[in-house]
Design a protein around this motif. Structure first.
Motif, PDB file in Angstrom:
ATOM      1  N   ARG A  12     119.697  12.562  97.020  1.00 31.56           N
ATOM      2  CA  ARG A  12     121.086  12.990  96.814  1.00 31.56           C
ATOM      3  C   ARG A  12     121.303  13.585  95.418  1.00 31.56           C
ATOM      4  NH1 ARG A  12     124.609  11.491 100.842  1.00 31.56           N
ATOM      5  NH2 ARG A  12     123.983   9.785 102.222  1.00 31.56           N
ATOM      6  N   VAL A  13     120.425  14.464  95.016  1.00 34.89           N
ATOM      7  CA  VAL A  13     120.554  15.107  93.704  1.00 34.89           C
ATOM      8  C   VAL A  13     120.493  16.627  93.832  1.00 34.89           C
ATOM      9  CG1 VAL A  13     119.708  13.169  92.334  1.00 34.89           C
ATOM     10  CG2 VAL A  13     118.067  14.782  93.303  1.00 34.89           C
ATOM     11  N   GLN A  14     120.898  17.160  94.988  1.00 38.21           N
ATOM     12  CA  GLN A  14     120.747  18.587  95.222  1.00 38.21           C
ATOM     13  C   GLN A  14     121.503  19.430  94.198  1.00 38.21           C
ATOM     14  OE1 GLN A  14     122.327  19.453  99.098  1.00 38.21           O
ATOM     15  NE2 GLN A  14     124.433  18.995  98.537  1.00 38.21           N
ATOM     16  N   GLY A  15     122.602  18.921  93.665  1.00 42.38           N
ATOM     17  CA  GLY A  15     123.362  19.691  92.697  1.00 42.38           C
ATOM     18  C   GLY A  15     122.735  19.737  91.320  1.00 42.38           C
ATOM     19  N   TYR A  16     121.763  18.876  91.064  1.00 41.68           N
ATOM     20  CA  TYR A  16     121.184  18.742  89.727  1.00 41.68           C
ATOM     21  C   TYR A  16     119.691  19.012  89.683  1.00 41.68           C
ATOM     22  CZ  TYR A  16     125.481  15.992  89.700  1.00 41.68           C
ATOM     23  OH  TYR A  16     126.770  15.579  89.858  1.00 41.68           O
ATOM     24  N   LEU A  17     119.032  19.005  90.833  1.00 40.50           N
ATOM     25  CA  LEU A  17     117.577  19.031  90.864  1.00 40.50           C
ATOM     26  C   LEU A  17     116.999  20.317  90.292  1.00 40.50           C
ATOM     27  CD1 LEU A  17     115.011  17.573  91.660  1.00 40.50           C
ATOM     28  CD2 LEU A  17     115.313  18.409  94.010  1.00 40.50           C
ATOM     29  N   ARG A  18     117.638  21.443  90.549  1.00 35.24           N
ATOM     30  CA  ARG A  18     117.123  22.701  90.005  1.00 35.24           C
ATOM     31  C   ARG A  18     117.105  22.666  88.480  1.00 35.24           C
ATOM     32  NH1 ARG A  18     116.906  26.663  93.918  1.00 35.24           N
ATOM     33  NH2 ARG A  18     117.986  26.154  95.852  1.00 35.24           N
ATOM     34  N   GLU A  19     118.175  22.165  87.888  1.00 34.06           N
ATOM     35  CA  GLU A  19     118.224  22.095  86.437  1.00 34.06           C
ATOM     36  C   GLU A  19     117.127  21.182  85.908  1.00 34.06           C
ATOM     37  OE1 GLU A  19     121.553  21.602  82.917  1.00 34.06           O
ATOM     38  OE2 GLU A  19     121.899  20.591  84.816  1.00 34.06           O
ATOM     39  N   CYS A  20     116.876  20.083  86.604  1.00 35.68           N
ATOM     40  CA  CYS A  20     115.808  19.168  86.199  1.00 35.68           C
ATOM     41  C   CYS A  20     114.452  19.858  86.241  1.00 35.68           C
ATOM     42  CB  CYS A  20     115.814  17.943  87.113  1.00 35.68           C
ATOM     43  SG  CYS A  20     114.437  16.807  86.837  1.00 35.68           S
ATOM     44  N   LEU A  21     114.127  20.462  87.364  1.00 38.37           N
ATOM     45  CA  LEU A  21     112.824  21.100  87.512  1.00 38.37           C
ATOM     46  C   LEU A  21     112.660  22.279  86.558  1.00 38.37           C
ATOM     47  CD1 LEU A  21     112.504  21.008  91.413  1.00 38.37           C
ATOM     48  CD2 LEU A  21     111.423  19.487  89.753  1.00 38.37           C
ATOM     49  N   ASP A  22     113.708  23.071  86.397  1.00 39.08           N
ATOM     50  CA  ASP A  22     113.635  24.195  85.462  1.00 39.08           C
ATOM     51  C   ASP A  22     113.387  23.709  84.036  1.00 39.08           C
ATOM     52  OD1 ASP A  22     114.043  26.040  87.469  1.00 39.08           O
ATOM     53  OD2 ASP A  22     116.200  26.233  87.112  1.00 39.08           O
ATOM     54  N   SER A  23     114.015  22.592  83.680  1.00 32.63           N
ATOM     55  CA  SER A  23     113.859  22.089  82.308  1.00 32.63           C
ATOM     56  C   SER A  23     112.428  21.677  82.012  1.00 32.63           C
ATOM     57  CB  SER A  23     114.808  20.915  82.073  1.00 32.63           C
ATOM     58  OG  SER A  23     114.346  19.733  82.718  1.00 32.63           O
ATOM     59  N   ILE A  24     111.691  21.311  83.050  1.00 37.34           N
ATOM     60  CA  ILE A  24     110.278  20.951  82.880  1.00 37.34           C
ATOM     61  C   ILE A  24     109.404  22.191  82.910  1.00 37.34           C
ATOM     62  CG2 ILE A  24     108.347  19.681  83.889  1.00 37.34           C
ATOM     63  CD1 ILE A  24     110.431  17.727  85.072  1.00 37.34           C
ATOM     64  N   LEU A  25     109.593  23.015  83.916  1.00 35.89           N
ATOM     65  CA  LEU A  25     108.707  24.159  84.131  1.00 35.89           C
ATOM     66  C   LEU A  25     108.915  25.266  83.114  1.00 35.89           C
ATOM     67  CD1 LEU A  25     109.023  24.291  88.015  1.00 35.89           C
ATOM     68  CD2 LEU A  25     107.110  23.375  86.689  1.00 35.89           C
ATOM     69  N   ASP A  26     110.084  25.321  82.476  1.00 31.38           N
ATOM     70  CA  ASP A  26     110.357  26.361  81.489  1.00 31.38           C
ATOM     71  C   ASP A  26     109.967  25.956  80.074  1.00 31.38           C
ATOM     72  OD1 ASP A  26     111.352  27.878  83.539  1.00 31.38           O
ATOM     73  OD2 ASP A  26     113.469  27.547  83.071  1.00 31.38           O
ATOM     74  N   GLN A  27     109.380  24.786  79.908  1.00 36.80           N
ATOM     75  CA  GLN A  27     108.943  24.359  78.581  1.00 36.80           C
ATOM     76  C   GLN A  27     107.804  25.261  78.086  1.00 36.80           C
ATOM     77  OE1 GLN A  27     109.895  21.662  76.544  1.00 36.80           O
ATOM     78  NE2 GLN A  27     111.604  21.184  77.914  1.00 36.80           N
ATOM     79  N   PRO A  28     107.709  25.476  76.778  1.00 42.74           N
ATOM     80  CA  PRO A  28     106.613  26.286  76.226  1.00 42.74           C
ATOM     81  C   PRO A  28     105.315  25.472  76.146  1.00 42.74           C
ATOM     82  CG  PRO A  28     108.039  25.559  74.458  1.00 42.74           C
ATOM     83  CD  PRO A  28     108.691  25.088  75.731  1.00 42.74           C
ATOM     84  N   PHE A  29     104.950  24.893  77.275  1.00 41.69           N
ATOM     85  CA  PHE A  29     103.747  24.068  77.380  1.00 41.69           C
ATOM     86  C   PHE A  29     103.376  24.052  78.855  1.00 41.69           C
ATOM     87  CE2 PHE A  29     101.587  20.035  78.143  1.00 41.69           C
ATOM     88  CZ  PHE A  29     100.643  20.017  77.120  1.00 41.69           C
ATOM     89  N   THR A  30     102.115  24.305  79.162  1.00 40.37           N
ATOM     90  CA  THR A  30     101.743  24.510  80.567  1.00 40.37           C
ATOM     91  C   THR A  30     100.777  23.478  81.120  1.00 40.37           C
ATOM     92  OG1 THR A  30      99.959  26.017  79.878  1.00 40.37           O
ATOM     93  CG2 THR A  30     102.117  26.993  80.392  1.00 40.37           C
ATOM     94  N   ASP A  31     100.238  22.599  80.285  1.00 34.58           N
ATOM     95  CA  ASP A  31      99.247  21.634  80.764  1.00 34.58           C
ATOM     96  C   ASP A  31      99.970  20.454  81.414  1.00 34.58           C
ATOM     97  OD1 ASP A  31      96.862  20.405  81.300  1.00 34.58           O
ATOM     98  OD2 ASP A  31      96.528  19.681  79.249  1.00 34.58           O
ATOM     99  N   LEU A  32     100.600  20.732  82.536  1.00 36.10           N
ATOM    100  CA  LEU A  32     101.413  19.727  83.206  1.00 36.10           C
ATOM    101  C   LEU A  32     101.408  19.955  84.701  1.00 36.10           C
ATOM    102  CD1 LEU A  32     104.385  21.067  84.240  1.00 36.10           C
ATOM    103  CD2 LEU A  32     104.670  21.261  81.782  1.00 36.10           C
ATOM    104  N   GLU A  33     101.811  18.935  85.415  1.00 38.68           N
ATOM    105  CA  GLU A  33     102.096  19.053  86.840  1.00 38.68           C
ATOM    106  C   GLU A  33     103.394  18.307  87.119  1.00 38.68           C
ATOM    107  OE1 GLU A  33      99.553  17.071  89.578  1.00 38.68           O
ATOM    108  OE2 GLU A  33      99.736  15.111  88.618  1.00 38.68           O
ATOM    109  N   VAL A  34     104.045  18.705  88.196  1.00 40.83           N
ATOM    110  CA  VAL A  34     105.262  18.031  88.637  1.00 40.83           C
ATOM    111  C   VAL A  34     105.005  17.489  90.039  1.00 40.83           C
ATOM    112  CG1 VAL A  34     107.701  18.253  89.203  1.00 40.83           C
ATOM    113  CG2 VAL A  34     106.758  19.514  87.264  1.00 40.83           C
ATOM    114  N   VAL A  35     105.054  16.187  90.170  1.00 38.92           N
ATOM    115  CA  VAL A  35     104.945  15.549  91.476  1.00 38.92           C
ATOM    116  C   VAL A  35     106.363  15.199  91.903  1.00 38.92           C
ATOM    117  CG1 VAL A  35     103.893  13.706  92.819  1.00 38.92           C
ATOM    118  CG2 VAL A  35     102.695  14.624  90.829  1.00 38.92           C
ATOM    119  N   ALA A  36     106.924  16.019  92.758  1.00 39.48           N
ATOM    120  CA  ALA A  36     108.321  15.862  93.177  1.00 39.48           C
ATOM    121  C   ALA A  36     108.356  15.149  94.522  1.00 39.48           C
ATOM    122  CB  ALA A  36     109.010  17.218  93.265  1.00 39.48           C
ATOM    123  N   VAL A  37     109.065  14.038  94.572  1.00 39.82           N
ATOM    124  CA  VAL A  37     109.075  13.180  95.755  1.00 39.82           C
ATOM    125  C   VAL A  37     110.458  13.207  96.401  1.00 39.82           C
ATOM    126  CG1 VAL A  37     108.634  10.868  96.652  1.00 39.82           C
ATOM    127  CG2 VAL A  37     107.377  11.687  94.636  1.00 39.82           C
TER     128      VAL A  37
END
Length: 736
Positions: A12-37
């Motif tokens: 139940r976070v559809q209104g906020y999830l994009r902002e969350c994921l963008d905040s991670i993926l848009d960081q100036p650092f790429t050695d990461l993964e996102v496990v979204a459940v």
């Protein structure tokens, strides 16, 4: 090996999830993964996760077939993570920009078992509250690592999972996982600190901890808050197993337990009055059960008094103390309110006597029974008969003829109403009477602040477009676009809504965040777009003839949006040059945004023979039907026109300035419904070269339509009427 695995559970976070994921993926650092459940979320959170996974290989989507809760969902993500470190970030929170390089530098430089990071509480009104970091560490904590026994004050940092980055193998070796139930952070976060040999602290704000207006467990009243007790029991049982190694930490951990219990009890939004004595009794029982033999550091002042009352089980005294504190706080608030009321009283006294009498008349009418057959409709601040309310009105006349529909319009707009439509003029006694007694109130904007939500009445907010620009509370981050908006007043209006009509899942997601309240969303398509689906070729020919358009003419509709932050701005557009580029058999229709008619000043007369100003035309749907091509910028017109599956051109000459000043929900230049032009010469070239009709533009439009227009099948108004007026249940959402 990947350095950081982000585990993002979603429910139940559809209104906020994009902002969350963008905040991670848009960081100036790429050695990461996102496990979204996706924890079998009943909203569109799972679809959003799939969307991100499809376009970014760093995102791994996990869709659970049953709802397991936040703790077990985090465990699922932990089991799938491959990073050296794991960071649990909730789907409604988001990272601070550019924080990840600093985190990575500290991780690789000191290799801690757990790295604590700072955060701020970001409230729905855009206010921010700092954490306890500076209180716990008045001096900078430094870049070294330590054990908890050396700095037990670390326990006073908020006991959440998302403010600590933990070495994954460390968790595996100690078998540290999340327990089910509410308050699951407790039985994870404290053991993590107690077991760690190397704790680091980065005193940099890395997480925005969203304080939601609705939907958070801290704002949910019920008996599930009693689940805080077994979570703390798990902590002490674990300490018993670990034995002497953690004995010296017992006093500090015990103090945190009592503090947490009292925090939960002290929040009136969590524990109902009838449950408070039992909750207090359980605190007293846990106090006696887990009290360290050597005691613990009791707080000073009122907090210390609370601890002593808990120790002796004196609920009545505790309750009286709380009541006295609340009375004192209420008195202070009343004093502040009285001061604020001075200016409004003066303004009210200055109003015309007629307005005062009419408001009194409205209040008197509120005491009369609600008319069970009356529905009141309005659109665009009483500008006339238009948009979604008009489509719902027409469907209700057909499907629910027992409902009497009455429109509210400005006096100067009465002549635009279709024959046979019953109406009242805004500001008259009949207007106030209708607002006071209607059972249904349907509008595509908000009714005025004085309108009260009466028991048994139904307020339907239809909205008037899929949002490109940010709306509602999201405008707080863009003060230029927000102007002097009263956000508290906006939320009072939103709280009147019973239903919110949306045309696609994207709109639903954005409204959840922009207008947080307890309304029911009807994601059914836009009623106003039914006409675009059902109109016959004969009807289109008639409309073109009424507008003086020859059947052989190619029609382009230019409909730019309004710039609130630039009230005198007009996009650079030369109609004469444009029609020259179109060729001799073309016609240009120009339509200004509806805001531009509020001053009611005469518009410049467009005299070119192949250019027609259609800004005053009442129903924009007619213009969509006669147009062969739409040119727009950031207007919701593109979403409606896409229903027709005709070419769309995005002309965005001020995109960067608009995006930064006004704020947008997505990039219309990156995910457009067709060809894109950033300058006027480029716009002319798109038509001269035929790029408007190219395969690339067609493919972009198909993708756009699949995302935004799937529900517009010609029956949206019927679906609204059947649920809102006839009480028929909507079809259940597919899934778990």
């Amino acid at each position: 090996m990947t350095l950081v695995s982000f585990v993002v559970p979603a429910y139940r976070v559809q209104g906020y999830l994009r902002e969350c994921l963008d905040s991670i993926l848009d960081q100036p650092f790429t050695d990461l993964e996102v496990v979204a459940v996706d924890d079998c979320s009943p909203d569109d959170s799972g679809e959003i996760i799939d969307e991100y996974a499809a376009r970014d290989q760093r995102v791994r989507a996990i869709r659970l077939t049953e709802n397991v809760g936040l703790g077990p969902a985090r465990n699922v993500g932990l089991d799938r993570a491959v990073g050296e470190y794991v960071w649990f970030v909730d789907g409604d929170d988001w990272l601070a920009p550019d924080c990840l390089p600093a985190v990575a530098e500290r991780l690789t430089g000191t290799r801690p078992d757990v790295l604590m990071v700072d955060h701020v509480r970001t409230h729905w009104n855009n206010a921010a509250t700092r954490s306890a970091m500076r209180d716990v560490f008045p001096e900078p904590p430094g870049e070294g690592t330590f054990r908890l026994r050396d700095r037990p004050e670390t326990l006073r940092l908020l006991h959440t999972a998302w403010n600590r980055v933990v070495r994954r193998q460390f968790l595996v070796e100690h078998g540290l996982r999340f327990a089910p139930g509410w308050y699951e952070d407790v039985s994870f976060s404290y053991p993590v600190l107690m077991a760690a040999d190397r704790i680091g602290v980065l005193d940099r704000v890395c997480v925005n901890y969203r304080q939601r207006r609705v939907g958070a467990i801290t704002r949910t009243r019920g008996d599930r808050h009693f689940e805080v007790f077994p979570q703390w029991h798990r902590v002490f049982h674990l300490m018993d197993r670990w034995g002497p190694a953690v004995d010296e930490l017992r006093p500090a951990v015990f103090e945190r337990m009592i503090w947490h219990y009292l925090t939960v009890l002290g929040n009136g939004q969590r524990i109902a009055p009838e449950l408070r004595p039992a909750f207090f009794a359980q605190i007293t029982a846990d106090y006696a059960r887990w009290l360290p033999p050597a005691g613990y550091p009791t707080p000073d002042g009122v907090e210390g008094l609370k601890h002593r009352l808990v120790a002796t089980g004196r609920w009545r005294t505790f309750s009286a103390l709380r009541a006295a504190n609340r009375a004192r706080d209420a008195a202070r608030r009343s004093a502040r309110t009285a001061k604020r009321r001075v200016a409004p009283v003066a303004r009210r006294n200055a109003r015309r006597a007629r307005d005062v009498l009419l408001r009194e008349y409205y209040r008197a009418e509120l005491h009369r029974p609600v008319d069970p057959t009356l529905a009141v409709y309005a659109a665009y601040w009483y500008r006339g008969y238009a948009c979604n309310p008009a489509a719902i009105y027409e469907a209700a006349r057909r499907l629910a003829p027992q409902v009497r529909g009455v429109w509210i319009v400005r006096r100067d707009r009465v002549g635009t109403l279709p024959p046979g439509v019953e109406y009242v003029v805004a500001g008259t006694a009949a207007y106030y009477r209708m607002l006071a007694r209607a059972r249904w109130l349907v509008n595509n904007v908000n009714f005025p602040d004085f309108v009260r939500k009466r028991p048994g009445t139904v307020h339907v907010q239809t909205h008037h477009g899929t949002p490109v620009k940010v709306m509602g509370l999201d405008q707080q981050r863009y003060p230029i676009g927000a102007g002097r908006m009263d956000f508290a007043g906006l939320l009072r209006r939103v709280d009147r809504w019973d239903y919110s009509i949306t045309s696609n899942s994207f709109s639903t997601q954005m409204w959840d965040r922009a207008y947080p309240a307890s309304y029911t969303t009807l994601e059914v398509g836009y009623p106003r777009n039914d006409r675009l689906v059902t109109a016959t070729p004969e009807e289109v020919r008639r409309l073109r003839a009424d507008l003086g358009i020859d059947p052989t003419e190619q029609v382009v509709l230019y409909a730019p949006t309004h710039r609130e932050h630039l009230p005198n701005y007009r996009p650079p557009f030369d109609p004469e040059r444009f029609v020259e580029a179109l060729g001799p058999s073309a016609r240009l229709l120009m339509r200004s945004h509806y805001f531009h008619d509020r001053d009611r000043r005469p518009r410049r007369d467009v005299r070119w023979s192949r250019v027609t100003d259609v800004s005053a035309y009442q129903r924009v749907e007619d213009l969509y039907l006669v147009a062969d091509v739409l040119v727009t910028d950031y207007s919701s017109a593109m979403f409606d026109y896409a229903v027709l599956d005709r070419p769309i051109v995005v002309y965005a000459p001020d995109w960067e300035a608009y995006r930064l000043a006004r704020g947008v929900y997505f990039d219309v230049t990156a995910e457009p419904p067709g060809a894109v032009a950033m300058t006027f010469p480029d716009l002319l070239d798109l038509f001269r070269t035929g790029e408007v009709w190219s395969d690339a533009a067609t493919k972009a439009r198909q993708q756009f339509r699949a995302r935004f227009c799937g529900l517009d099948d010609g029956h949206a108004a019927e679906r609204v009427v059947r649920q809102v007026f006839l009480g028929e249940s909507a079809a259940p959402r597919q899934g778990c």
